[in-house]
Design an enzyme around this catalytic site. Structure first.
Site, PDB file in Angstrom:
ATOM      1  N   GLU A 237       2.334   3.180  -7.051  1.00 17.98           N
ATOM      2  CA  GLU A 237       1.438   3.449  -5.927  1.00 17.98           C
ATOM      3  C   GLU A 237       2.000   4.436  -4.917  1.00 17.98           C
ATOM      4  O   GLU A 237       1.883   4.221  -3.712  1.00 17.98           O
ATOM      5  CB  GLU A 237       1.099   2.123  -5.252  1.00 17.98           C
ATOM      6  CG  GLU A 237       2.294   1.386  -4.593  1.00 17.98           C
ATOM      7  CD  GLU A 237       3.059   0.454  -5.526  1.00 17.98           C
ATOM      8  OE1 GLU A 237       3.022   0.649  -6.749  1.00 17.98           O
ATOM      9  OE2 GLU A 237       3.711  -0.472  -5.007  1.00 17.98           O
TER      10      GLU A 237
ATOM     11  N   GLU B  88       2.393  -7.456  -4.646  1.00 23.08           N
ATOM     12  CA  GLU B  88       1.677  -7.452  -5.924  1.00 23.08           C
ATOM     13  C   GLU B  88       0.582  -8.514  -6.031  1.00 23.08           C
ATOM     14  O   GLU B  88      -0.439  -8.277  -6.662  1.00 23.08           O
ATOM     15  CB  GLU B  88       2.665  -7.576  -7.085  1.00 23.08           C
ATOM     16  CG  GLU B  88       3.656  -6.409  -7.181  1.00 23.08           C
ATOM     17  CD  GLU B  88       3.002  -5.046  -7.400  1.00 23.08           C
ATOM     18  OE1 GLU B  88       1.805  -4.982  -7.766  1.00 23.08           O
ATOM     19  OE2 GLU B  88       3.698  -4.030  -7.191  1.00 23.08           O
TER      20      GLU B  88
HETATM   21  N1  BES Z   1       4.399  -1.198  -8.005  1.00 21.51           N
HETATM   22  C1  BES Z   1       4.091  -1.505  -9.349  1.00 21.51           C
HETATM   23  C2  BES Z   1       5.072  -0.938 -10.337  1.00 21.51           C
HETATM   24  C3  BES Z   1       6.511  -1.321 -10.106  1.00 21.51           C
HETATM   25  C4  BES Z   1       6.886  -2.589  -9.721  1.00 21.51           C
HETATM   26  C5  BES Z   1       7.490  -0.383 -10.289  1.00 21.51           C
HETATM   27  C6  BES Z   1       8.231  -2.897  -9.502  1.00 21.51           C
HETATM   28  C7  BES Z   1       8.818  -0.689 -10.078  1.00 21.51           C
HETATM   29  C8  BES Z   1       9.195  -1.955  -9.683  1.00 21.51           C
HETATM   30  C9  BES Z   1       2.687  -1.062  -9.733  1.00 21.51           C
HETATM   31  O1  BES Z   1       1.771  -1.169  -8.695  1.00 21.51           O
HETATM   32  C10 BES Z   1       2.178  -1.946 -10.824  1.00 21.51           C
HETATM   33  O2  BES Z   1       2.070  -3.102 -10.595  1.00 21.51           O
HETATM   34  N2  BES Z   1       1.871  -1.404 -11.985  1.00 21.51           N
HETATM   35  C11 BES Z   1       1.337  -2.157 -13.106  1.00 21.51           C
HETATM   36  C12 BES Z   1      -0.120  -1.891 -13.311  1.00 21.51           C
HETATM   37  C13 BES Z   1      -1.034  -2.954 -12.910  1.00 21.51           C
HETATM   38  C14 BES Z   1      -2.473  -2.694 -13.267  1.00 21.51           C
HETATM   39  C15 BES Z   1      -0.640  -4.362 -12.985  1.00 21.51           C
HETATM   40  C16 BES Z   1       2.076  -1.714 -14.350  1.00 21.51           C
HETATM   41  O3  BES Z   1       2.909  -0.825 -14.258  1.00 21.51           O
HETATM   42  O4  BES Z   1       1.813  -2.257 -15.414  1.00 21.51           O
HETATM   43 ZN    ZN Z   2       1.308  -3.152  -8.214  1.00 19.05          ZN
END
Ligand code: BES
Ligand code: ZN
Length: 613
Positions: A278, A325
């Site tokens: 994000e 999250e």
């Molecule tokens: N912020 C997260 C990705 C993240 C979390 C990167 C912790 C590094 C450390 C992002 O918003 C996320 O949750 N992405 C998900 C997608 C979602 C639809 C659940 C993913 O990467 O799968």
């Molecule tokens: Zn997320």
């Protein structure tokens, strides 16, 4: 007691309780040949204590620091201390003590090194059109310290000025300054341009982001762009242009107006380790969401939701990651429901519940990381990452919504995001804000008395399972039942008219069978439903998982092939674990072959997984 001045984030070595970063100027040249960033960072640090502090300690990890200026004057009174795993090597700078509220400006000349964990560098041969090199950053959770020294904690927020010099187009987590954000460099010979961006909303260090490469851009809405490789642009535009603005408008109604001016998406090369990240102004996304069926745009609803939960209102430490999250998953599902109908919320929650069960099974039901609020002292937040904060967090908020009633709850949403806008909070702040808000509402506060906060925050394992609305999944479960009775003959008609996500639910139900499919059943399934060849990796991933569990050897090599084209950890890690269990030789060989394709974080994780296996 020595705890009074203990920072509430255990994953930083900085003394951020004494100094707070207010503004950051990041001035870097992207050197594709040497695969490093070189330049400087200037931090404006405000003194926050009456007890004057003569030392500034910053996080740093695998950096090459060459010089430091304090308020424009060179100092040699600084040291990089010994590395302390997993947090890096703190940089200590002796500074003149100043009054509370005044600022010290630290300018640090710095280069990244080949041990940098935040950047992935790709040679032209590793990119899709093989013409130009590519680089991108991924700082969450604690990798910004591997780009430049900083207070690498979400409990500190800074405004940013990015001045990035590159021979190729640059994207960053700020708004381009002026009508055109680039000027010809003074070093015309190297053919670089200076790209300048400003982020005037204070943001935590983990949201610092840059990318550069052969990037083309198209419009996907009145305030939205998509950027990606020129050959991938039209597909990416098609995938995102019908939903993006709709999602923004729904979120604005639920919370309040979008604050970051533009909401853009950068679609990265396939080694991007996450589904989405994000980064403000520019969400970074995996190319696996460009599946040609608009079935994975929920990732966009999710990353967009972070514009409020996470980016404006941030978890104060990774121990309270559910505030980022869980809230985001909650908002994402509210958006789904508003756009596609209420049953879609539970549909998505049912898929999430399976992910929650899987994560809890993997850690073990008593494990610290299965709690909503987790202890991370001495730990690496990357190791705690799982679906648990997403889904347990969602369920806590969903439970609170059901408890006080949706209409009442919906008044709290804008209040919460207004109260904590541009700030960071922990779970206790959340509790206090909630109870305080409903204090004047006798009925709601009576109901809230029944909340067992300690159980929700600290009890490991699954939360109570609500009665989901199963209207969208019933037929998926019915088909799965037929498969469980061993003599079923499948036909493509079984799933005709289904959405990809309904097939996902079916495949997940099959994964829960007490006895796995036989190899021939697995083959029949793949053939009848064209699963092994799907462009939607959500489908091929789950089908290969089933095939591996069934010891269906016809999926082993297709799995290895997929592992050479996709670097998203959600797919890569479970597939390696499963492949390792049935054909360790092939798993190790595939990993060695693709080592350089993976992002450094993904590479480390898979290496750990394969060692344990
Ligand atoms: N912020 C997260 C990705 C993240 C979390 C990167 C912790 C590094 C450390 C992002 O918003 C996320 O949750 N992405 C998900 C997608 C979602 C639809 C659940 C993913 O990467 O799968
Ligand atoms: Zn997320």
């Amino acid at each position: 007691m020595a705890t009074i001045n203990m920072p509430r984030d255990p994953n930083t070595l900085s003394n951020y309780n004494n100094w707070r970063t207010k503004h950051t100027v990041a001035e870097f040249t992207i050197d594709f040949k040497k695969q490093r960033l070189t330049g400087s960072v200037e931090l404006q640090l405000e003194s926050t204590t009456d007890k004057e502090s003569e030392e500034i300690i910053l996080d740093s990890s695998f950096l090459d620091i060459s010089a430091i200026n304090i308020d424009g004057k060179k100092t040699s009174d600084w040291t990089v201390k010994d590395r302390f795993e997993p947090y890096g090597s703190p940089l200590s700078v002796k500074v003149p003590a100043i009054a509370k509220g005044s600022s010290t400006y630290l300018k640090i000349e710095v280069s990244t090194t080949d041990k940098c964990t935040a950047l992935q560098w790709m040679a032209p041969s590793q990119t899709s059109n093989k013409k130009y090199p590519y680089m991108f950053s991924q700082c969450q959770a604690i990798h910004n310290r591997s780009i430049f020294p900083c207070q690498d904690t979400p409990d500190v927020k800074s405004t940013y000025h990015f001045k990035i010099r590159s021979p190729l187009p640059v994207v960053a987590s700020g708004l381009p300054t002026g009508a055109s954000n680039f000027e010809h460099g003074t070093d015309g010979e190297s053919g670089t341009l200076l790209y300048s961006f400003f982020q005037e909303i204070p943001m935590p260090s983990y949201l610092f982001a840059i990318a550069s490469g052969d990037i083309a851009t198209a419009s996907i809405g009145p305030r939205s762009l998509v950027s990606t490789g020129p050959e991938e642009l039209s597909d990416a535009k098609w995938e995102l242009e019908t939903d993006t603005e709709k999602f923004i408008e729904v979120a604005e109604k639920l919370i309040y107006p979008y604050q970051w001016t533009q909401y853009n998406v950068l679609v990265l090369p396939p080694s991007f380790p996450y589904g989405g990240m994000e980064n403000p102004v520019f969400t970074f996304a995996t190319p696996t969401i460009i599946s040609g069926d608009r079935e994975n745009v929920d990732v966009i609803a999710h990353e967009l939701s972070h514009s409020w939960s996470g980016n404006l209102v941030s978890n104060a430490s990774w121990e309270h990651f559910w505030l980022n999250e869980g809230w985001t998953t909650y908002l994402e599902r509210r958006i789904q429901a508003a756009v596609h109908g209420e049953p879609h919320r539970d549909f998505s929650a049912i898929i999430g519940w399976k992910a929650l069960e899987d994560s809890i099974d993997r850690f073990g039901h008593d494990h610290e990381f299965t709690k909503l609020v987790i202890g991370l002292k001495g730990k690496d937040p990357d190791d705690a990452f799982s679906s648990i904060p997403y889904e347990k967090g969602f369920h806590f908020l969903y439970y609170l919504e059901k408890l006080v009633g949706k209409e009442t709850w919906d008044k709290f949403i804008p209040h919460y995001f207004t109260t904590w806008m541009k700030k960071s909070l922990d779970s206790y702040d959340f509790k206090a804000t909630l109870l305080d808000f409903f204090q004047s509402d006798k009925e709601a506060s009576k109901k809230l008395e029944s909340v067992d906060w300690d159980t929700w925050f600290y009890k490991p394992g699954l939360p109570p399972k609500p009665d989901f609305d199963t209207s969208m999944v019933d037929k998926c479960y019915e088909l799965a039942k037929k498969w469980e009775s061993k003599d079923f003959t499948p036909s493509p008609k079984d799933i005709s008219g289904w959405t990809a996500n309904q097939i996902v639910v079916f495949l997940e139900a099959v994964q829960l069978f007490k006895t796995p499919l036989t190899p021939s059943q697995s083959q029949a399934m793949g053939k009848a439903y064209s699963l092994g060849t799907s462009r939607n990796v959500e489908l091929s991933f789950r089908y290969f998982s089933i095939g591996l569990t069934a010891r269906d050897e016809t999926v082993y090599h297709p799995t290895a092939d997929l592992l050479g084209t996709v670097g998203r950890m959600k797919f890569v890690r479970p597939l390696y674990r499963k492949l390792n269990a049935v054909d360790r030789g092939l798993a190790l060989e595939t990993f060695e072959k693709n080592r350089d394709f993976y992002h450094p974080i993904c590479r480390d994780m898979v290496e750990k997984d394969l060692k344990e296996g």
